[in-house]
Design an enzyme around this catalytic site. Structure first.
Site, PDB file in Angstrom:
ATOM      1  CB  SER A  80      36.592   4.459  -7.765  1.00 55.38           C
ATOM      2  OG  SER A  80      37.784   5.121  -8.044  1.00 55.38           O
ATOM      3  CE  LYS A  89      33.253   8.122 -10.284  1.00 55.84           C
ATOM      4  NZ  LYS A  89      34.103   6.934 -10.048  1.00 55.84           N
ATOM      5  CB  SER A 141      37.468   8.339  -8.660  1.00 59.04           C
ATOM      6  OG  SER A 141      36.697   7.283  -9.200  1.00 59.04           O
TER       7      SER A 141
HETATM    8  N1  GLN Z   1      42.542   5.173  -7.384  1.00 56.59           N
HETATM    9  C1  GLN Z   1      42.564   4.336  -8.531  1.00 56.59           C
HETATM   10  C2  GLN Z   1      43.017   5.116  -9.738  1.00 56.59           C
HETATM   11  O1  GLN Z   1      43.286   6.239  -9.588  1.00 56.59           O
HETATM   12  C3  GLN Z   1      41.223   3.733  -8.762  1.00 56.59           C
HETATM   13  C4  GLN Z   1      40.271   4.696  -9.340  1.00 56.59           C
HETATM   14  C5  GLN Z   1      38.982   4.025  -9.699  1.00 56.59           C
HETATM   15  O2  GLN Z   1      38.651   2.964  -9.193  1.00 56.59           O
HETATM   16  N2  GLN Z   1      38.262   4.656 -10.613  1.00 56.59           N
HETATM   17  O3  GLN Z   1      43.107   4.610 -10.813  1.00 56.59           O
END
Ligand code: GLN
Length: 492
Positions: free
Chosen positions: A180, A81, A156
């Site tokens: 995410s 990532k 994400s």
């Molecule tokens: N969807 C959550 C956020 O926007 C989690 C994102 C993540 O785990 N990086 O914060």
């Protein structure tokens, strides 16, 4: 016929190398051939590292030829990532502000997978600074779900999940701050692990919300995810929050029986908002656990309803502080048009950050500001303690907890972008794990028909995952349960 490695597991790679059926260079070349055909369809990769990968594959082949013992990830094509630093390679965080930033060092997790022989094939797309649930908040365009190009892969870590699902990497590294890793794993039909907070070093992970951020693996099987986790887990002196807790042999325990395990099913996770098809799949998953000899127990996690509000205060507060460093001086992008220093800061951040990141910085700054700090930030910290306590109490009675990963399967690109709150609600079942710091996994649990919403994909099958959660540092039990679930479900 050319080599097709698109469904290979880590064992397949190792067996091919040992038997000399394929060399690491052939596996690597086949992976890049696959990326060339698939990546234009789903936009998973932001940077490809073919030359570097082929050179590393050649090193592995030298080891094979010399008859040297092969490390656990020898020759395994792996995607990383783009918030996890890899020395000398561009690291964008899917943001314009780091569009040309070259990582000066590697994350500990990256060093460990490379030391274990993995071949990094490239850096993968995500929501900007990992803020999002759909991968639509990338400055480099959305990732498309390999099961349906009109739908999101989740976020994400959308690129990590899609790369593994589309056969462009055997495994991937992602990060999970509120879901995410688990939510994209569920949407793309692969395995994703959230390790305990402190289990995997965060050194070299670009910080979003430091008290909630975790690095973790994606794989096509639980065993593959366990293999990668075993490599990256463990104390790292470069991350003071990494724990000096010994790492057990995850693989050795995978086949130990799970009969008699008590699995808690929190009723708050099956309330309003959960799609009926997803509920049916998860319930069939619980039936599989029952057949394995587990006892299913009704439990309550009473503070669940406050978790989203609590998370979006703490995460944005930490984000607003962490992202202060992108000032046009120290890293990446700087506006070409400014008459003064303060204008340079303002324009750099205005032009460099996307809408969602700006929203989070503003929210976070607000909840931390004098006069609001007690009402929001401090209160959220207290609620976080209550959410964590719910889990500790539950784990006095049960060995693991089973829940849906997300209320729905992959949604349409654009479906939730107009309403940030609706987007935030898709994290409802995953953020609690981060607030409590406990480990979790998303393991494929069959598929549901795409909702009939008028698109060309109506009726198409979309994967959904089952989430399993366990006590702090009890990844061994989690992986063992998920592995046996995966095997048993394949047969039903
Ligand atoms: N969807 C959550 C956020 O926007 C989690 C994102 C993540 O785990 N990086 O914060």
């Amino acid at each position: 016929m050319s080599l097709d490695v698109s469904r290979w597991t880590i064992d397949d790679v190792q067996e091919a190398l040992r038997s000399r059926r394929a060399s690491a260079q052939e596996i690597c070349a086949a992976t890049f051939a696959r990326i060339a055909t698939e990546n234009p369809k789903n936009n998973s990769f932001l940077t490809l590292t073919e030359e570097r990968a082929m050179a590393r594959a050649a090193e592995i082949d030298r080891k094979v030829t010399a008859g040297e013992p092969l490390p656990p990830l020898a020759g395994v094509p792996l995607a990383v990532k783009d918030v996890i630093l890899t020395e000398g390679i561009r690291n964008t965080c899917a943001s314009r502000i780091l569009g040309n930033f070259i990582a000066p060092y590697s994350a500990t997790a990256v060093e460990r997978i490379e030391a274990a022989g993995a071949i990094i094939v490239g850096k993968v797309n995500c929501d900007e600074f990992a803020m999002g649930s759909s991968n639509e908040n990338s400055a480099f365009g959305p990732v498309r779900n390999p099961h349906d190009p009109e739908r999101v892969p989740g976020g994400s870590s959308g690129g990590s999940a899609a790369a593994v699902a589309a056969g462009m990497a055997v495994a991937a590294l992602g990060s999970d701050t509120g879901g995410s890793i688990r939510q994209p794993a569920s949407f793309c039909g692969v395995v994703g692990v959230l390790p305990t907070y402190g289990r995997v070093s965060r050194y070299g992970l670009v910080a979003y919300a430091s008290s909630l951020d975790h690095i973790g693996p994606f794989g096509r099987s639980v065993k593959d995810a366990a293999t990668v986790l075993a490599v990256i887990a463990g104390r790292d002196p470069l991350d003071s929050t990494s724990a000096a807790v010994p790492v057990p042999d995850y693989l050795a325990a995978l086949d130990d029986p799970v009969r008699g395990f008590k699995i808690g099913v929190p009723r708050e996770y099956f309330a309003e908002g959960l799609g009926s098809d997803v509920r049916a799949r998860v319930e069939s998953g619980l039936a599989v656990l029952r057949e394995l000899g587990c006892e299913i127990v009704d439990i309550s996690l009473p503070h669940t309803e406050y978790a989203i509000a609590c998370y979006y205060i703490i995460a944005t507060a930490e984000a607003s502080s962490n992202l202060a460093r992108y000032d046009g001086v120290r890293y990446g992008y700087r506006t070409p048009e400014s008459a003064s220093l303060s204008e340079m800061y303002r324009k750099t951040r205005d032009q460099g950050f996307g809408t969602e990141v700006k929203r989070r910085i503003m929210l976070g700054t607000y909840v931390l500001s004098a006069g609001y700090y007690e009402a929001y930030y401090l209160k959220a910290q207290k609620v976080r303690t209550l959410v964590a306590r719910d889990f500790s109490r539950a784990f006095e009675r049960v060995d693991a907890i089973a829940t849906p990963v997300a209320p729905s399967p992959a949604f349409r690109i654009g479906e939730k972008t107009a309403d940030p709150l609706e987007m935030y609600l898709s994290d409802i079942y995953t953020i609690t794990g981060n607030l409590a710091g406990i480990p979790g996994i998303s393991v494929p649990c069959g598929s549901v028909p795409a909702p009939a919403d008028g698109g060309s994909s109506d009726g198409r099958k979309l994967p959904v995952g089952l989430q399993l959660l366990a006590r702090h540092f009890d990844e061994a039990r989690l992986l063992r349960l998920a592995h046996q679930f995966e095997k048993a479900r394949g047969e039903v």
